[in-house]
Design a protein around this motif. Structure first.
Motif, mmCIF file in Angstrom:
data_model
loop_
_atom_site.group_PDB
_atom_site.id
_atom_site.type_symbol
_atom_site.label_atom_id
_atom_site.label_comp_id
_atom_site.label_asym_id
_atom_site.label_seq_id
_atom_site.Cartn_x
_atom_site.Cartn_y
_atom_site.Cartn_z
ATOM 1 N N ASN A 11 0.858 -1.182 0.000
ATOM 2 C CA ASN A 11 0.000 0.000 0.000
ATOM 3 C C ASN A 11 0.888 1.223 0.000
ATOM 4 N N PRO A 12 0.989 1.939 -1.136
ATOM 5 C CA PRO A 12 1.900 3.082 -1.200
ATOM 6 C C PRO A 12 1.499 4.190 -0.247
ATOM 7 N N ASP A 13 0.194 4.277 0.077
ATOM 8 C CA ASP A 13 -0.225 5.325 1.012
ATOM 9 C C ASP A 13 0.286 5.049 2.426
ATOM 10 N N LEU A 14 0.332 3.742 2.772
ATOM 11 C CA LEU A 14 0.785 3.394 4.123
ATOM 12 C C LEU A 14 2.302 3.383 4.209
ATOM 13 N N GLY A 15 2.934 2.889 3.202
ATOM 14 C CA GLY A 15 4.387 2.917 3.193
ATOM 15 C C GLY A 15 5.028 1.676 3.760
ATOM 16 N N PHE A 16 4.268 0.616 4.137
ATOM 17 C CA PHE A 16 4.888 -0.640 4.578
ATOM 18 C C PHE A 16 4.069 -1.782 4.016
ATOM 19 N N ALA A 17 4.713 -2.919 3.889
ATOM 20 C CA ALA A 17 4.102 -4.067 3.210
ATOM 21 C C ALA A 17 2.903 -4.582 3.977
ATOM 22 N N VAL A 27 -5.671 -1.701 10.375
ATOM 23 C CA VAL A 27 -4.941 -0.427 10.274
ATOM 24 C C VAL A 27 -4.925 0.082 8.842
ATOM 25 N N ARG A 28 -4.671 -0.852 7.883
ATOM 26 C CA ARG A 28 -4.593 -0.414 6.489
ATOM 27 C C ARG A 28 -5.942 0.042 5.955
ATOM 28 N N GLY A 29 -7.028 -0.539 6.463
ATOM 29 C CA GLY A 29 -8.341 -0.177 5.948
ATOM 30 C C GLY A 29 -9.065 0.857 6.780
ATOM 31 N N PHE A 30 -8.438 1.335 7.840
ATOM 32 C CA PHE A 30 -9.092 2.250 8.778
ATOM 33 C C PHE A 30 -9.090 3.683 8.238
ATOM 34 N N ASP A 31 -10.186 4.410 8.500
ATOM 35 C CA ASP A 31 -10.268 5.819 8.111
ATOM 36 C C ASP A 31 -9.665 6.653 9.243
ATOM 37 N N TRP A 32 -8.458 7.154 9.036
ATOM 38 C CA TRP A 32 -7.709 7.868 10.075
ATOM 39 C C TRP A 32 -7.967 9.374 10.059
ATOM 40 N N THR A 33 -8.844 9.802 9.130
ATOM 41 C CA THR A 33 -9.006 11.249 8.934
ATOM 42 C C THR A 33 -9.423 11.964 10.202
ATOM 43 N N GLY A 34 -10.344 11.377 10.970
ATOM 44 C CA GLY A 34 -10.861 12.070 12.137
ATOM 45 C C GLY A 34 -10.060 11.830 13.413
ATOM 46 N N TRP A 43 1.370 10.369 7.448
ATOM 47 C CA TRP A 43 2.169 9.838 8.553
ATOM 48 C C TRP A 43 3.652 9.962 8.235
ATOM 49 N N PRO A 44 4.443 10.410 9.177
ATOM 50 C CA PRO A 44 5.889 10.467 8.940
ATOM 51 C C PRO A 44 6.461 9.055 8.866
ATOM 52 N N GLN A 45 7.630 8.966 8.211
ATOM 53 C CA GLN A 45 8.245 7.654 8.037
ATOM 54 C C GLN A 45 8.558 6.984 9.378
ATOM 55 N N SER A 46 8.898 7.770 10.376
ATOM 56 C CA SER A 46 9.209 7.207 11.691
ATOM 57 C C SER A 46 7.997 6.512 12.295
ATOM 58 N N LEU A 47 6.808 7.091 12.124
ATOM 59 C CA LEU A 47 5.599 6.455 12.643
ATOM 60 C C LEU A 47 5.285 5.195 11.870
ATOM 61 N N ARG A 48 5.446 5.259 10.511
ATOM 62 C CA ARG A 48 5.180 4.068 9.693
ATOM 63 C C ARG A 48 6.109 2.915 10.087
ATOM 64 N N THR A 49 7.391 3.235 10.308
ATOM 65 C CA THR A 49 8.352 2.186 10.685
ATOM 66 C C THR A 49 7.987 1.567 12.036
ATOM 67 N N ALA A 50 7.662 2.414 13.005
ATOM 68 C CA ALA A 50 7.309 1.913 14.335
ATOM 69 C C ALA A 50 6.043 1.071 14.272
ATOM 70 N N SER A 143 7.785 -2.616 29.346
ATOM 71 C CA SER A 143 8.873 -1.651 29.182
ATOM 72 C C SER A 143 8.413 -0.574 28.197
ATOM 73 N N THR A 144 8.886 0.647 28.384
ATOM 74 C CA THR A 144 8.565 1.745 27.466
ATOM 75 C C THR A 144 9.853 2.357 26.946
ATOM 76 N N SER A 145 9.839 2.674 25.619
ATOM 77 C CA SER A 145 11.017 3.275 24.982
ATOM 78 C C SER A 145 10.574 4.450 24.119
ATOM 79 N N PRO A 146 11.356 5.539 24.102
ATOM 80 C CA PRO A 146 10.990 6.687 23.262
ATOM 81 C C PRO A 146 11.218 6.387 21.781
ATOM 82 N N ILE A 147 10.332 6.956 20.899
ATOM 83 C CA ILE A 147 10.485 6.856 19.438
ATOM 84 C C ILE A 147 10.788 8.264 18.923
ATOM 85 N N ARG A 148 11.831 8.383 18.141
ATOM 86 C CA ARG A 148 12.230 9.694 17.619
ATOM 87 C C ARG A 148 11.768 9.844 16.164
#
Length: 713
Positions: A11-17, A27-34, A43-50, A143-148
Motif C-alpha cells: 500500500n503506497p499510502d501506508l508505506g509498509f508491506a 490499520v490499512r483499511g481504517f479511516d484515520w481522517t478524524g 504519517w511520517p516515516q518514523s511512525l510508519r516504521t514503528a 517496558s517503554t522506549s521513546p520513538i524519535r
C-alpha cells in the motif's frame, strides 16, 4: 467509524508491506481522517516504521504517538484490551488518556517520563481496569522506549507488555499455602507433627496420590519413610529402602542436593535402573526434594503421582518452597527443644551441685561440734579428724572435676606427656578408687598383662580416666557387686575394659551417658552421688590422648562395660623401670620465715598454724597492703599470697615485694582457685615462683617449703 476494505500487497499510502495479522488489515483499511494521527498519507516515516514493526510482532505491543499519545496496537495486545478490542473505531488513534481513563493516573506519568527521554521497566505492576464491563485487578510487566521522528525529537512511545495476572496469582496461592502450613504447624512441638500437617496440605493442593518424607542413615543410602499422606485407596510407602535401588538418576540428583523430577517413570528410566522400584510402590511421576547437610543426604520429601504427569515449573517451585519452610521450621523446633533440654539439665546440675556440696558439710559440722563438746573422749579426735579429711577430699574432688571440665571445654588443658606403663596407671587409679569400691561392698578383679604395656600420655590424667570409670561402676552397682578390669593390646592399641554387675544402661542412653551433666534415669537413689560429669571428663581426656571410649550394656539391670582404646607408645630402648611417679615430700627447714596473706581469715590462720606445726616462723596478714608492710620488718624467706584480696590483690602485692631490694631472694607462692595454663603464666609474669590451687594439701605445702630451704653445706 467504518473501516475500508483492505487490499493485498504493498500500500503506497501506508508505506509498509501488507501483513501484521488482523490488526494489520484493520490499520490499512481504517479511516484515520478524524483521528489525531490524520490520514495515512500524512504519517511520517518514523511512525510508519514503528507501526510496521509493532504490527509484525507476536508479543503484545502498542505505540502511543504525538502530543495526545494516540494509540496503535497489534493482535497480541487485543487480549490485554479485552472486550474493548471489539470496537476498534473507539480505540485506534484515540488518546491514551481516553482509552485507559481508569489507569491514566498511573500510566500518564510513566509515558510522560518516556516522552522526556527515559526508558522504563516495570514488573508485575498492579492495575485496576474496567475492560470487560466489570472491575478487574490485574498485574502486568512492561517496558517503554521513546520513538524519535526524522528531526531526532521524541515523537512517541513504544511499549512492550504482557499481562502477568496468572503468574502472580499462582505465586500468591503458593504463599497462601505456605502461610497455611505455617499456621498449621505454628504450635507443633515435634518434627513428626510438622510433616504430617505439611504433607496433607501439599498433597491436597497439588491433587497428587501421595506425599511422603524420609530420613537417611549415616551410610547415605538406607532411608526410612516415616510417614506418608495419601489419597483414599493408595498404598502406604512407609518402610525401609535402599536409595541405590531407585537408580542412578535418583542417586546422582538427591545425594548432591538437587531436586529429582520425573514426569513418566516408564518412559524416562531404563529397566534395571530404578524403574522396578518406582513401579513396585506405585509411582509413575515424582518430585523429590533432598536435604543435604555437610555433604551428606539426611532427609527427603517427595510428591508421588500414580499416573504420568507433566510437572509445571510452578509446581516444582511450590514443592521446593514448602520443603524449605518445613526443614526450617523443624530446625527451629529442634533448636528450641535442645535449649529447653540444656536448661533443664543445667537446673538439675545446679540442684545436684548444691546437694553434693552440702553432703560433706554435714559430717564436717557434726565433727567440729563433737570436738568442741567432747575433745577429751578417747579416740574421738582421731575419728573426727579422719571424717573431716575424707569429706574435704570429697569436696576437693568435686571442684577439681568442675575445673577440669571448664579447662577442657575452653581448650586450656595441656597434657604433661611422658612414657608411662599401663600397669602403673592402673595401680594409681585403683589406689584412688579402692576405698569407695570396698565401702560399697564390691569385689574388684584386675586382669592386666604381665609385661609392661607402654603408653605416651599424661600419667595423672590417664589415672584419672580409669579412676573415674571405677568410681562410676562402684556408684551404679547395687551391693554386693563385682567390678572387673581387663587390659590387652590389639592392632597397636591398648584396650582397657571396666565391666560391672550394676544397673545397666538402656540402648537409647548409651551415647547420652557421655554428655555433660548426664546421669542414668532413676539412678539417684542407687548411686552414691556425683555431678554427672565424670564420664564426660573421661571422653574428653581420652580424646586428647588420641583414643576413644565406648559404652555397652545388655540392658537395664544387666550391668555395663566401658572400653577405652589408647594408642601404644613406639618401642624405645633402655626404658627405666619404676620412674613414672616419684613423690618427693621433703621436711621443712626449721629456720624458714614464712609470711601468709589471705583475706579469708580462717584460711590464713589455719595455713599459718600448719606452717608453724611444720617448724616455720610465721606471720599472718589479711590483705595485700598489710603483707607488703609486714614483709619489710619480718624479712620472710617465703610468702604465700592469695590472689583475690581487697585493696591490693596478690598480683599487686607480688610486684611490690619484688621491688624491695631487701627481699631480693624471697620466694613467692600464689594461692588461687584458677589453675589453667594462662592463669599459671600470669602468676609467673607477676613474679611468683609457685602456683598452688586452693585448698593446697599439706604435701604440696611441704614441697614448696623444701624448695625454699637453704642448701645444706
Amino acid at each position: 467509524m467504518p473501516t475500508a476494505p483492505c487490499s493485498a500487497g504493498y500500500n503506497p499510502d501506508l508505506g509498509f508491506a501488507a501483513g501484521g495479522g488482523e490488526m494489520g488489515a484493520v490499520v490499512r483499511g481504517f479511516d484515520w481522517t478524524g483521528t489525531p494521527l490524520g490520514p495515512l498519507a500524512t504519517w511520517p516515516q518514523s511512525l510508519r516504521t514503528a507501526a510496521g514493526m509493532m504490527l509484525a510482532a507476536r508479543h503484545p505491543m502498542y505505540v502511543a504517538w504525538g502530543p495526545q499519545l494516540a494509540l496503535l496496537y497489534n493482535d497480541s495486545y487485543r487480549e490485554v484490551l479485552g472486550a474493548k478490542a471489539d470496537q476498534p473505531q473507539q480505540i485506534l488513534g484515540q488518546p491514551f488518556s481516553q482509552v485507559w481513563a481508569e489507569v491514566w493516573d498511573q500510566v500518564g506519568p510513566m509515558l510522560a517520563a518516556t516522552m522526556a527521554g527515559e526508558s522504563l521497566w516495570y514488573e508485575d505492576q498492579p492495575f485496576t481496569l474496567t475492560r470487560n464491563g466489570f472491575v478487574e485487578h490485574i498485574y502486568a510487566s512492561f517496558s517503554t522506549s521513546p520513538i524519535r521522528d526524522e528531526s531526532g525529537a521524541i515523537a512517541g512511545v513504544l511499549c512492550v507488555c504482557s499481562e502477568t495476572t496468572g503468574k502472580v496469582r499462582q505465586v500468591e496461592e503458593r504463599l497462601r499455602l505456605l502461610d497455611e502450613i505455617g499456621e498449621a504447624t505454628r504450635l507443633a512441638a515435634e518434627p513428626a507433627t510438622i510433616m504430617e500437617h505439611s504433607t496433607r496440605l501439599l498433597g491436597q493442593y497439588l491433587d497428587v496420590t501421595r506425599v511422603a518424607y524420609a530420613d537417611l542413615e549415616p551410610d547415605n543410602d538406607r532411608f526410612t519413610i516415616r510417614h506418608d499422606w495419601r489419597v483414599p485407596g493408595a498404598i502406604s510407602t512407609a518402610g525401609v529402602y535402599s536409595l541405590d535401588l531407585f537408580g542412578s538418576r535418583a542417586t546422582s540428583n538427591l545425594r548432591v542436593g538437587r531436586t529429582l523430577l520425573i514426569n513418566d517413570v516408564d518412559r524416562e528410566l531404563a529397566h534395571g535402573d530404578g524403574v522396578e522400584m518406582f513401579n513396585q510402590i506405585g509411582i509413575q511421576a515424582i518430585i523429590c526434594c533432598p536435604l543435604v547437610k555437610q555433604g551428606k543426604l539426611v532427609a527427603m520429601m517427595a510428591v508421588h503421582q500414580q499416573q504420568p504427569r507433566t510437572w509445571t515449573r510452578d509446581e516444582v517451585a511450590l514443592v521446593e518452597a514448602v520443603v524449605d519452610r518445613c526443614w526450617a521450621h523443624i530446625e527451629r523446633v529442634r533448636s528450641t527443644e535442645a535449649l529447653r533440654e540444656a536448661d533443664r539439665r543445667k537446673s538439675e546440675f545446679l540442684a545436684t551441685l548444691a546437694h553434693e556440696l552440702r553432703n560433706p558439710l554435714a559430717p564436717i559440722r557434726n565433727a567440729l561440734e563433737l570436738l568442741r563438746i567432747g575433745a577429751d573422749r578417747p579416740g574421738l579426735k582421731e575419728r573426727m579428724l579422719g571424717t573431716m579429711e575424707r569429706q574435704v577430699g570429697h569436696m576437693v574432688h568435686l571442684i577439681d572435676d568442675l575445673l577440669d571440665i571448664a579447662r577442657i571445654s575452653s581448650g586450656k588443658v595441656v597434657l604433661q606427656s611422658a612414657r608411662v606403663s599401663l600397669q602403673s596407671v592402673a595401680a594409681s587409679a585403683v589406689e584412688t578408687s579402692l576405698p569407695l569400691v570396698e565401702a560399697a561392698g564390691h569385689e574388684l578383679a584386675l586382669d592386666l598383662p604381665r609385661e609392661p604395656v607402654w603408653l605416651d600420655g599424661d600419667a595423672v590424667r590417664l589415672s584419672q580416666v580409669l579412676s573415674n570409670l571405677l568410681t562410676n561402676a562402684a556408684k551404679y552397682t547395687p551391693q554386693p557387686g563385682r567390678i572387673h578390669v581387663t587390659a590387652t593390646t590389639i592392632d597397636g592399641m591398648a584396650v582397657i575394659a571396666v565391666t560391672d554387675t550394676g544397673i545397666g544402661i538402656a540402648p537409647e542412653a548409651l551415647e547420652q551417658v557421655f554428655e555433660m551433666f548426664a546421669q542414668a534415669p532413676h539412678s539417684i537413689g542407687i548411686s552414691k552421688g556425683g555431678l554427672g560429669i565424670g564420664l564426660c571428663l573421661v571422653r574428653h581426656l581420652v580424646t586428647l590422648h588420641g583414643g576413644s571410649v565406648t559404652a555397652a550394656s545388655p540392658g537395664p539391670g544387666l550391668g555395663s562395660t566401658f572400653t577405652v582404646r589408647l594408642p601404644l607408645a613406639a618401642p624405645a630402648a633402655g626404658q627405666a623401670q619404676g620412674d613414672e611417679h616419684q613423690a618427693h615430700t621433703a621436711p621443712a627447714h626449721p629456720a624458714l620465715r614464712v609470711l601468709v596473706a589471705d583475706d579469708n581469715v580462717d584460711a590464713a590462720d589455719t595455713l599459718g598454724d600448719l606452717l608453724q606445726a611444720m617448724g616455720c616462723q610465721v606471720q599472718v596478714t589479711y590483705d595485700g597492703e598489710q603483707a607488703v608492710k609486714a614483709a619489710t620488718a619480718f624479712n620472710p624467706d617465703l610468702v604465700f599470697l592469695d590472689i583475690g584480696m581487697p585493696r591490693l590483690d596478690g598480683y599487686g602485692a607480688a610486684r611490690a615485694l619484688r621491688a624491695l631490694p631487701a627481699l631480693a631472694g624471697v620466694k613467692l607462692v600464689a594461692l588461687t582457685g584458677w589453675g589453667a595454663q594462662d592463669d599459671r603464666a600470669r602468676t609467673g609474669a607477676a613474679g611468683f615462683d609457685h602456683h598452688l590451687l586452693k585448698p593446697a594439701s599439706p604435701d604440696q605445702v611441704a614441697v614448696v617449703l623444701a624448695s625454699a630451704a637453704p642448701a645444706s653445706g
